[in-house]
Write an enzyme that holds these catalytic residues in place. Structure first.
Site, mmCIF file in Angstrom:
data_model
loop_
_atom_site.group_PDB
_atom_site.id
_atom_site.type_symbol
_atom_site.label_atom_id
_atom_site.label_comp_id
_atom_site.label_asym_id
_atom_site.label_seq_id
_atom_site.Cartn_x
_atom_site.Cartn_y
_atom_site.Cartn_z
ATOM 1 N N GLY A 2 -15.856 -16.133 25.878
ATOM 2 C CA GLY A 2 -16.343 -15.237 24.840
ATOM 3 C C GLY A 2 -17.734 -14.623 25.032
ATOM 4 O O GLY A 2 -18.645 -14.508 24.605
ATOM 5 N N SER A 58 -18.124 -11.491 26.001
ATOM 6 C CA SER A 58 -18.224 -9.968 26.000
ATOM 7 C C SER A 58 -19.384 -9.686 24.802
ATOM 8 O O SER A 58 -20.000 -8.440 24.736
ATOM 9 C CB SER A 58 -17.163 -9.466 25.590
ATOM 10 N N ASP A 89 -7.313 -14.861 24.816
ATOM 11 C CA ASP A 89 -7.602 -15.725 23.576
ATOM 12 C C ASP A 89 -7.799 -17.128 23.856
ATOM 13 O O ASP A 89 -6.727 -17.794 24.377
ATOM 14 C CB ASP A 89 -6.549 -15.349 22.714
ATOM 15 N N ASN A 102 -18.562 -20.728 25.287
ATOM 16 C CA ASN A 102 -19.282 -20.332 24.400
ATOM 17 C C ASN A 102 -18.456 -20.010 23.270
ATOM 18 O O ASN A 102 -18.816 -19.873 22.033
ATOM 19 C CB ASN A 102 -20.029 -19.137 25.135
ATOM 20 N N SER A 147 -23.646 -25.980 17.599
ATOM 21 C CA SER A 147 -24.467 -25.498 16.620
ATOM 22 C C SER A 147 -25.259 -26.380 15.820
ATOM 23 O O SER A 147 -24.982 -27.449 15.678
ATOM 24 C CB SER A 147 -23.557 -24.600 15.507
ATOM 25 N N TYR A 185 -16.487 -25.559 9.827
ATOM 26 C CA TYR A 185 -17.277 -25.068 11.073
ATOM 27 C C TYR A 185 -18.146 -26.312 11.468
ATOM 28 O O TYR A 185 -18.236 -26.611 12.693
ATOM 29 C CB TYR A 185 -17.726 -23.997 10.776
ATOM 30 N N ALA A 245 -17.946 -29.387 10.950
ATOM 31 C CA ALA A 245 -17.331 -30.512 11.461
ATOM 32 C C ALA A 245 -16.769 -30.255 12.828
ATOM 33 O O ALA A 245 -17.006 -31.240 13.750
ATOM 34 C CB ALA A 245 -16.204 -31.130 10.461
ATOM 35 N N LYS A 285 -18.111 -28.204 15.085
ATOM 36 C CA LYS A 285 -19.288 -28.225 16.247
ATOM 37 C C LYS A 285 -19.592 -29.645 16.328
ATOM 38 O O LYS A 285 -20.331 -30.139 17.532
ATOM 39 C CB LYS A 285 -20.427 -27.401 15.561
HETATM 40 N N1 LIG Z 1 -24.702 -16.545 16.066
HETATM 41 C C1 LIG Z 1 -25.184 -17.442 15.632
HETATM 42 O O1 LIG Z 1 -26.026 -17.652 14.465
HETATM 43 C C2 LIG Z 1 -24.673 -18.997 16.121
HETATM 44 C C3 LIG Z 1 -25.315 -20.250 15.697
HETATM 45 C C4 LIG Z 1 -24.961 -21.426 16.360
HETATM 46 C C5 LIG Z 1 -23.889 -21.505 17.161
HETATM 47 N N2 LIG Z 1 -23.209 -20.176 17.451
HETATM 48 C C6 LIG Z 1 -22.094 -20.247 18.365
HETATM 49 O O2 LIG Z 1 -22.382 -19.218 19.349
HETATM 50 C C7 LIG Z 1 -20.979 -19.016 19.963
HETATM 51 C C8 LIG Z 1 -21.090 -17.524 20.070
HETATM 52 O O3 LIG Z 1 -21.442 -16.998 18.791
HETATM 53 P P1 LIG Z 1 -21.964 -15.493 18.445
HETATM 54 O O4 LIG Z 1 -22.638 -15.628 17.149
HETATM 55 O O5 LIG Z 1 -22.394 -14.794 19.961
HETATM 56 O O6 LIG Z 1 -20.413 -14.668 18.011
HETATM 57 P P2 LIG Z 1 -19.884 -13.343 18.409
HETATM 58 O O7 LIG Z 1 -21.104 -12.473 18.305
HETATM 59 O O8 LIG Z 1 -18.982 -13.165 17.311
HETATM 60 O O9 LIG Z 1 -19.277 -13.196 19.828
HETATM 61 C C9 LIG Z 1 -18.201 -14.267 19.927
HETATM 62 C C10 LIG Z 1 -17.516 -13.810 21.437
HETATM 63 O O10 LIG Z 1 -16.571 -14.981 21.673
HETATM 64 C C11 LIG Z 1 -15.115 -13.803 21.913
HETATM 65 N N3 LIG Z 1 -14.294 -14.639 21.151
HETATM 66 C C12 LIG Z 1 -14.173 -15.042 19.826
HETATM 67 N N4 LIG Z 1 -13.171 -15.601 19.590
HETATM 68 C C13 LIG Z 1 -12.397 -15.868 20.713
HETATM 69 C C14 LIG Z 1 -11.024 -16.314 21.127
HETATM 70 N N5 LIG Z 1 -10.359 -16.932 20.191
HETATM 71 N N6 LIG Z 1 -10.434 -16.087 22.303
HETATM 72 C C15 LIG Z 1 -11.664 -15.562 23.234
HETATM 73 N N7 LIG Z 1 -12.895 -15.047 22.975
HETATM 74 C C16 LIG Z 1 -13.102 -15.262 21.813
HETATM 75 C C17 LIG Z 1 -15.725 -12.582 21.102
HETATM 76 O O11 LIG Z 1 -15.084 -11.672 21.743
HETATM 77 P P3 LIG Z 1 -13.723 -11.059 20.978
HETATM 78 O O12 LIG Z 1 -13.749 -11.086 19.482
HETATM 79 O O13 LIG Z 1 -13.157 -9.795 21.311
HETATM 80 O O14 LIG Z 1 -12.608 -12.136 21.353
HETATM 81 C C18 LIG Z 1 -16.954 -12.573 21.534
HETATM 82 O O15 LIG Z 1 -17.277 -12.090 22.833
HETATM 83 C C19 LIG Z 1 -20.005 -19.547 19.087
HETATM 84 O O16 LIG Z 1 -19.626 -20.797 19.480
HETATM 85 C C20 LIG Z 1 -20.672 -19.798 17.671
HETATM 86 O O17 LIG Z 1 -19.988 -20.814 16.867
HETATM 87 C C21 LIG Z 1 -23.633 -19.024 16.879
#
Ligand SMILES: NC(=O)c1ccc[n+]([C@@H]2O[C@H](COP(=O)([O-])OP(=O)(O)OC[C@H]3O[C@@H](n4cnc5c(N)ncnc54)[C@H](OP(=O)(O)O)[C@@H]3O)[C@@H](O)[C@H]2O)c1
Length: 267
Positions: free
Chosen positions: A14, A16, A64, A91, A144, A157, A159, A161
């Site tokens: 993830g 990108s 994916d 990630n 998270s 979500y 559960a 995490k």
């Molecule tokens: N942002 C927050 O507030 C927050 C808080 C706590 C934890 N987190 C955790 O941090 C991590 C990143 O979150 P984020 O907010 O940065 O998310 P994001 O902005 O939506 O980015 C998610 C990244 O993962 C990729 N991705 C999603 N599903 C995928 C799949 N099935 N296979 C391969 N790649 C996949 C996406 O690219 P594609 O869609 O092109 O696949 C993108 O590069 C996650 O585990 C999330 O649960 C986030």
């Protein structure tokens, strides 16, 4: 501080967008070789170009992480290109549907578990034979604060995490004798693409502009954060880099929060 990450190979799932992109860029700035994977090829290539512009070696693999076999393929391509693997950052995660308990169906629970937990198991299984050959091997899982302190919504979500946190400790115990150090990072609210999607949905629901919805979203969360701001990808990236570095060689099995103080307990 010298993190000693020059020429180490790092794979960020993830990578990108959002936090993963921040992590990939941070490793690139440290002189590491960076492999990233994600589904959507446009943003993946764009981020790869940004990494290259920093002077780092980069590999972008469309994948994916929930597809059976994708972990083996991404890891094989990474190892073929960079002749090894030192750091795996799991990630990729999230949920297709963010909703309350009564709105969730079995499929939502299954999907959250597949994306957040099973994908990590598959990437760890594929990576460990290569990490065993590294002298500074790390696995860093992005969980998270929702896995520690659940709110009223998104129980699937939270559960999933919580399972990531538990799995990380278990893997830390398992791999400590082999020198593979395992950590888990729990970010609080970090403004990323996933938030932009939620904001777009909220604007539609409330029939207000995107900017108004974003202001509402931010205000709600900032009020619950003692440091009074949402995080940015860099906040998570700097901790990830530290944990991957030689400066953190007497740490394993840690579960660290980067949340502006949002979780109220000390432990
Ligand atoms: N942002 C927050 O507030 C927050 C808080 C706590 C934890 N987190 C955790 O941090 C991590 C990143 O979150 P984020 O907010 O940065 O998310 P994001 O902005 O939506 O980015 C998610 C990244 O993962 C990729 N991705 C999603 N599903 C995928 C799949 N099935 N296979 C391969 N790649 C996949 C996406 O690219 P594609 O869609 O092109 O696949 C993108 O590069 C996650 O585990 C999330 O649960 C986030």
């Amino acid at each position: 501080m010298d993190f000693g990450l020059q020429d180490k190979t790092v794979l960020v799932t993830g990578g990108s967008k959002g936090i993963g992109k921040g992590v990939a860029l941070a490793f690139a700035r440290e002189g590491a070789r960076v492999a990233i994977c994600a589904r959507d090829e446009g943003p993946l290539e764009k981020t790869a170009l940004e990494i290259k512009t920093l002077g780092a070696k980069v590999l972008a693999v469309p994948a994916d992480v929930t597809d059976p076999g994708s972990a083996m393929r991404v890891i094989a391509e990474t190892v073929r290109r960079f002749q090894g693997l030192d750091v795996l950052v799991n990630n990729a995660g999230g949920a297709q549907k963010f909703a309350g308990f009564w709105e969730l169906e079995d499929e939502d629970w299954r999907q959250a578990y597949e994306l957040n937990v099973l994908s990590i198991a598959a990437f760890v299984r594929g990576a460990v034979p290569h990490l065993r050959k590294s002298r500074a091997a790390r696995i860093i899982n992005i969980a998270s604060t929702a896995g520690i302190q659940p709110g009223k919504s998104n129980p699937h979500y939270g559960a999933a995490k919580a399972a990531v946190i538990n799995l990380s400790k278990s893997l830390a115990n398992l791999f400590a004798p082999e020198g593979i150090l395992v950590h888990c990072i729990c970010p609080g609210p970090v403004w990323t693409d996933s938030w932009e999607r939620t904001t777009t949905r909220k604007a539609k629901e409330l029939n207000i502009s995107y900017d108004e919805a974003a202001k509402l979203e931010r205000a709600e969360d900032e009020a619950a954060i003692p440091l009074n701001r949402l995080g940015g990808p860099q906040d998570v990236a700097s901790l990830t880099v530290f944990l991957a570095s030689g400066q953190a060689s007497w740490m394993t099995g840690s579960c660290l929060r980067v949340d502006g103080g949002k979780v109220r307990s000390m432990l």
